[in-house]
Design a protein around this motif. Structure first.
Motif, PDB file in Angstrom:
ATOM      1  N   ALA A  96     -45.455  26.696 -50.064  1.00  0.00           N
ATOM      2  CA  ALA A  96     -44.108  26.131 -50.029  1.00  0.00           C
ATOM      3  C   ALA A  96     -43.605  25.933 -48.608  1.00  0.00           C
ATOM      4  O   ALA A  96     -42.647  25.194 -48.394  1.00  0.00           O
ATOM      5  N   GLY A  97     -44.248  26.611 -47.636  1.00  0.00           N
ATOM      6  CA  GLY A  97     -43.843  26.430 -46.251  1.00  0.00           C
ATOM      7  C   GLY A  97     -43.396  27.685 -45.533  1.00  0.00           C
ATOM      8  O   GLY A  97     -42.919  27.621 -44.400  1.00  0.00           O
ATOM      9  N   ALA A  98     -43.542  28.858 -46.170  1.00  0.00           N
ATOM     10  CA  ALA A  98     -43.178  30.109 -45.499  1.00  0.00           C
ATOM     11  C   ALA A  98     -44.054  30.324 -44.271  1.00  0.00           C
ATOM     12  O   ALA A  98     -45.253  30.066 -44.311  1.00  0.00           O
ATOM     13  N   ARG A  99     -43.454  30.796 -43.186  1.00  0.00           N
ATOM     14  CA  ARG A  99     -44.193  31.052 -41.955  1.00  0.00           C
ATOM     15  C   ARG A  99     -44.709  32.474 -41.901  1.00  0.00           C
ATOM     16  O   ARG A  99     -45.483  32.827 -41.012  1.00  0.00           O
ATOM     17  N   PRO A 123     -46.966  31.772 -36.889  1.00  0.00           N
ATOM     18  CA  PRO A 123     -46.996  32.389 -38.224  1.00  0.00           C
ATOM     19  C   PRO A 123     -47.167  33.896 -38.138  1.00  0.00           C
ATOM     20  O   PRO A 123     -47.806  34.413 -37.212  1.00  0.00           O
ATOM     21  N   PHE A 124     -46.604  34.611 -39.098  1.00  0.00           N
ATOM     22  CA  PHE A 124     -46.768  36.060 -39.183  1.00  0.00           C
ATOM     23  C   PHE A 124     -47.564  36.349 -40.445  1.00  0.00           C
ATOM     24  O   PHE A 124     -47.036  36.349 -41.554  1.00  0.00           O
ATOM     25  N   LEU A 125     -48.877  36.573 -40.277  1.00  0.00           N
ATOM     26  CA  LEU A 125     -49.782  36.747 -41.417  1.00  0.00           C
ATOM     27  C   LEU A 125     -50.672  37.948 -41.143  1.00  0.00           C
ATOM     28  O   LEU A 125     -51.749  37.831 -40.548  1.00  0.00           O
ATOM     29  N   ARG A 126     -50.241  39.109 -41.590  1.00  0.00           N
ATOM     30  CA  ARG A 126     -50.961  40.346 -41.318  1.00  0.00           C
ATOM     31  C   ARG A 126     -51.789  40.783 -42.519  1.00  0.00           C
ATOM     32  O   ARG A 126     -51.427  40.529 -43.665  1.00  0.00           O
ATOM     33  N   GLY A 127     -52.884  41.488 -42.256  1.00  0.00           N
ATOM     34  CA  GLY A 127     -53.666  42.128 -43.297  1.00  0.00           C
ATOM     35  C   GLY A 127     -54.106  41.194 -44.409  1.00  0.00           C
ATOM     36  O   GLY A 127     -54.655  40.122 -44.167  1.00  0.00           O
ATOM     37  N   ARG A 128     -53.833  41.591 -45.649  1.00  0.00           N
ATOM     38  CA  ARG A 128     -54.287  40.827 -46.817  1.00  0.00           C
ATOM     39  C   ARG A 128     -53.634  39.450 -46.874  1.00  0.00           C
ATOM     40  O   ARG A 128     -54.232  38.488 -47.357  1.00  0.00           O
TER      41      ARG A 128
END
Length: 210
Positions: A96-99, A123-128
């Motif tokens: 949907a576009g979440a960063r 983007p904030f994409l940690r771990g799983r």
């Protein structure tokens, strides 16, 4: 000075987020919303830089709400802040576009880190969450059809067959506004500029017969 909108239907959560933001110099809370209608109205009126959204937002969910928000304010950055950790929730939010995605219950310093990261345009994409995003990207790199949600694919198929937005809405049992949201999402994801390109794409991936 990042301007932030907080979207959550639980007052205690909004207060907790507000307390963290109050400690961040130069950050400003421009509004709070408890449902989808309030959120859309505030996004239109206030044009926040960042929105912190829960996933369980009536009458829809955080992913669908974010799609609507980005239609009226495309440059807004969004962080999904949720108790739901299911893969489908995470992927729906990212599509949907979440960063970024952060789970409630994690340490407050992670919320600080997430907001600072998103404010920088990263983007904030940690771990799983990062692993899911990478796998989805790798899958999408081999098949752009896989990047679409099931509903987006249904809307694409009906529009490519020549049905109007109103007819598509009636056939799928959704509103014309929702059809338009999905149409815009499909065009954005697949970089389709008009209906002709949409039809050609649908034929190429065998959604409709030539």
């Amino acid at each position: 000075m990042p301007r932030v909108l907080i979207v959550d239907d639980h007052a205690v959560v909004r207060k907790g987020i507000a307390a963290i933001l109050a400690s961040k110099e130069g950050w400003q809370i421009v509004g709070e919303a408890t449902n989808g209608n309030e959120t859309i109205a505030l996004v239109k009126a206030l044009k926040p830089d960042i929105a912190i959204l829960d996933y369980s937002i009536p009458p829809t969910n955080g992913a669908e709400l974010l799609r609507e928000c980005l239609l009226v304010h495309p440059t807004m950055q969004a962080l999904l802040f949720t108790m739901h950790s299911e893969d489908t929730v995470i992927l729906n939010a990212l599509q949907a576009g979440a960063r970024g995605v952060l789970f409630k219950g994690e340490q407050s310093d992670l919320l600080n880190e997430a907001l600072e990261t998103i404010a920088r345009g990263e983007p904030f994409l940690r771990g799983r969450v990062g692993e899911l995003a990478l796998n989805a990207w790798l899958h999408g790199a081999t098949s752009d059809k896989a990047a679409l949600t099931t509903r987006e694919t249904e809307v694409l198929r009906h529009l490519a067959k020549g049905f109007s937005g109103k007819e598509t809405a009636q056939l799928l049992g959704i509103s014309p506004k929702t059809v338009e949201i999905h149409r815009s999402s499909v065009r954005r994801k697949l970089n389709l500029r008009n209906l002709v390109e949409l039809v050609h794409y649908a034929i190429r991936v065998h959604l409709i017969d030539p």
